[in-house]
Design an enzyme around this catalytic site. Structure first.
Site, PDB file in Angstrom:
ATOM      1  N   TYR A   5       5.753 127.951  76.591  1.00 33.45           N
ATOM      2  CA  TYR A   5       5.369 128.375  78.163  1.00 33.45           C
ATOM      3  C   TYR A   5       6.338 129.540  78.295  1.00 33.45           C
ATOM      4  CZ  TYR A   5       4.987 127.079  83.318  1.00 33.45           C
ATOM      5  OH  TYR A   5       4.885 127.118  84.565  1.00 33.45           O
TER       6      TYR A   5
ATOM      7  N   LYS B  15       4.591 132.814  79.749  1.00 31.86           N
ATOM      8  CA  LYS B  15       4.649 133.420  80.982  1.00 31.86           C
ATOM      9  C   LYS B  15       5.472 134.766  81.034  1.00 31.86           C
ATOM     10  CE  LYS B  15       3.335 130.229  83.479  1.00 31.86           C
ATOM     11  NZ  LYS B  15       2.031 130.267  84.165  1.00 31.86           N
TER      12      LYS B  15
HETATM   13  P1  NAD Z   1      -1.541 121.419  88.351  1.00 25.31           P
HETATM   14  O1  NAD Z   1      -1.719 120.881  87.188  1.00 25.31           O
HETATM   15  O2  NAD Z   1      -1.313 120.993  89.813  1.00 25.31           O
HETATM   16  O3  NAD Z   1      -2.712 122.598  88.552  1.00 25.31           O
HETATM   17  C1  NAD Z   1      -3.236 123.297  87.494  1.00 25.31           C
HETATM   18  C2  NAD Z   1      -4.753 123.224  87.438  1.00 25.31           C
HETATM   19  O4  NAD Z   1      -5.113 124.017  86.261  1.00 25.31           O
HETATM   20  C3  NAD Z   1      -5.579 121.990  87.268  1.00 25.31           C
HETATM   21  O5  NAD Z   1      -6.517 121.731  88.445  1.00 25.31           O
HETATM   22  C4  NAD Z   1      -5.903 121.903  86.038  1.00 25.31           C
HETATM   23  O6  NAD Z   1      -7.253 121.386  85.864  1.00 25.31           O
HETATM   24  C5  NAD Z   1      -6.442 123.408  85.747  1.00 25.31           C
HETATM   25  N1  NAD Z   1      -6.483 123.768  84.447  1.00 25.31           N
HETATM   26  C6  NAD Z   1      -5.825 123.554  83.449  1.00 25.31           C
HETATM   27  N2  NAD Z   1      -6.038 123.804  82.257  1.00 25.31           N
HETATM   28  C7  NAD Z   1      -7.200 124.507  82.546  1.00 25.31           C
HETATM   29  C8  NAD Z   1      -8.101 125.361  81.901  1.00 25.31           C
HETATM   30  N3  NAD Z   1      -8.069 125.246  80.519  1.00 25.31           N
HETATM   31  N4  NAD Z   1      -9.254 125.774  82.576  1.00 25.31           N
HETATM   32  C9  NAD Z   1      -9.141 126.030  83.842  1.00 25.31           C
HETATM   33  N5  NAD Z   1      -8.749 125.291  84.561  1.00 25.31           N
HETATM   34  C10 NAD Z   1      -7.566 124.492  83.885  1.00 25.31           C
HETATM   35  O7  NAD Z   1      -0.400 122.752  88.323  1.00 25.31           O
HETATM   36  P2  NAD Z   1       0.540 123.840  88.975  1.00 25.31           P
HETATM   37  O8  NAD Z   1       1.978 123.272  89.030  1.00 25.31           O
HETATM   38  O9  NAD Z   1      -0.252 123.858  90.597  1.00 25.31           O
HETATM   39  O10 NAD Z   1       0.269 124.889  88.154  1.00 25.31           O
HETATM   40  C11 NAD Z   1      -0.491 126.140  88.421  1.00 25.31           C
HETATM   41  C12 NAD Z   1       0.231 127.380  87.831  1.00 25.31           C
HETATM   42  O11 NAD Z   1       1.536 127.489  88.315  1.00 25.31           O
HETATM   43  C13 NAD Z   1       0.469 127.074  86.346  1.00 25.31           C
HETATM   44  O12 NAD Z   1       0.196 128.342  85.699  1.00 25.31           O
HETATM   45  C14 NAD Z   1       1.724 126.954  86.047  1.00 25.31           C
HETATM   46  O13 NAD Z   1       2.333 127.371  84.852  1.00 25.31           O
HETATM   47  C15 NAD Z   1       2.280 127.748  87.532  1.00 25.31           C
HETATM   48  N6  NAD Z   1       3.623 127.644  87.784  1.00 25.31           N
HETATM   49  C16 NAD Z   1       4.091 126.082  88.111  1.00 25.31           C
HETATM   50  C17 NAD Z   1       5.153 125.897  88.654  1.00 25.31           C
HETATM   51  C18 NAD Z   1       5.616 124.540  89.245  1.00 25.31           C
HETATM   52  O14 NAD Z   1       6.641 124.008  89.258  1.00 25.31           O
HETATM   53  N7  NAD Z   1       4.653 123.475  89.663  1.00 25.31           N
HETATM   54  C19 NAD Z   1       6.337 126.870  88.610  1.00 25.31           C
HETATM   55  C20 NAD Z   1       6.067 127.976  87.979  1.00 25.31           C
HETATM   56  C21 NAD Z   1       4.832 128.318  87.649  1.00 25.31           C
END
Ligand code: NAD
Length: 259
Positions: free
Chosen positions: A154, A158
């Site tokens: 990860y 990132k």
């Molecule tokens: P989430 O699990 O709520 O949403 C992620 C979405 O991505 C889901 O709807 C899932 O079905 C979709 N997905 C996963 N693999 C996929 C693929 N191969 N093709 C198409 N869609 C796919 O997660 P989130 O927390 O909303 O994360 C969204 C982004 O934000 C990610 O890139 C994550 O790394 C990043 N992020 C999240 C956080 C956090 O704390 N939640 C912090 C920093 C960055």
């Protein structure tokens, strides 16, 4: 409205941060392509956006699959005419110490985060270059700048997004295309909710301790960042109409990481 009639292709928009960006951008007049793994969940999100007065379509796509990404962007262009904004947001999380990480899980993480960002970028640059305008926003993380235990692929992915963003910013400038990275701290989405019990088990501490002492320890106020906070930062990049802001990352993390 700040994004009137602009077409936003948002990956992972059926859940969490992507969904919040989709809702926020729709309220600013953008036409939303909800691109996510499952057609039914993508359609459900699109229907809810339309019920709230927006315009949206759902597309099933695995962002790590070249053919599916090409077909999804083509379908979006077919329906809405172009793509003005790409939010490369789809993501997953697998937590394990490096010495226990399977090669298959490592590759899966890099495929979703890095192959997905590259493939969606390449596909969306075609309509963007053709119209000489576009905006690409990568969903990075504090982990684009900082490391945490248990998250080798990860953190690697990132950090990698920062490199991709900077190259796209340099190449895209000639075509009036900007690229930036949004870097959230911890946001309580399904991706994070799943990690709390997993990290508690691996680290041998309570779930409360994971939240307090691992996830939020370095913040200035012990608070989670919210989906709405991140949607606002994405909107700032999407509506900022000058090359003054390109090749940048903006960290929204309650001060967990300070540049
Ligand atoms: P989430 O699990 O709520 O949403 C992620 C979405 O991505 C889901 O709807 C899932 O079905 C979709 N997905 C996963 N693999 C996929 C693929 N191969 N093709 C198409 N869609 C796919 O997660 P989130 O927390 O909303 O994360 C969204 C982004 O934000 C990610 O890139 C994550 O790394 C990043 N992020 C999240 C956080 C956090 O704390 N939640 C912090 C920093 C960055």
């Amino acid at each position: 409205m700040r994004l009137e009639n602009q077409v936003a292709f948002i990956t992972g928009a059926a859940s969490g941060i992507g969904r919040a960006i989709a809702d926020r951008f729709a309220r600013e007049g953008a036409k939303i392509v909800v691109a996510d793994l499952n057609q039914a969940t993508a359609d459900k999100a699109a229907a809810e956006i339309e019920a709230a007065g927006g315009k949206a379509m759902g597309i099933a796509v695995d962002v790590s699959n070249e053919e599916q990404v090409e077909a999804a962007v083509a379908a979006a262009v077919d329906r809405f005419g172009t793509v003005d904004i790409l939010i490369s947001n789809a993501g997953i999380q697998i937590v394990k110490p490096v010495d226990e990480f399977s090669f298959a899980d490592w590759k899966k993480m890099l495929a979703v985060h890095l192959d997905g960002a590259f493939l969606t970028t390449r596909a969306c640059l075609k309509p963007m270059y053709a119209q000489n305008r576009g905006c690409i926003i990568y969903m990075g993380s504090v982990h684009s700048h900082e490391a945490s235990k248990l998250k080798a692929p990860y953190v690697t992915a990132k950090h990698g997004l920062m490199g991709l963003c900077k190259v796209v910013a340099k190449e895209g400038a000639a075509h009036n295309v900007r690229a930036n990275v949004v870097c959230p701290g911890y946001v309580l989405t399904p991706l994070v909710e799943k990690q709390i019990p997993e990290q508690a088990k691996t680290l041998g501490i309570s779930e409360e301790a994971v939240v307090r002492d691992v996830m939020l320890r370095e913040t200035v106020d012990g608070q989670f960042t919210t989906e709405a906070d991140i949607a606002e930062v994405a909107l700032l990049f999407a509506s900022f109409d000058s090359n003054a802001l390109t090749g940048q990352s903006l960290i929204a993390s309650h001060g967990w990481f300070m540049n």
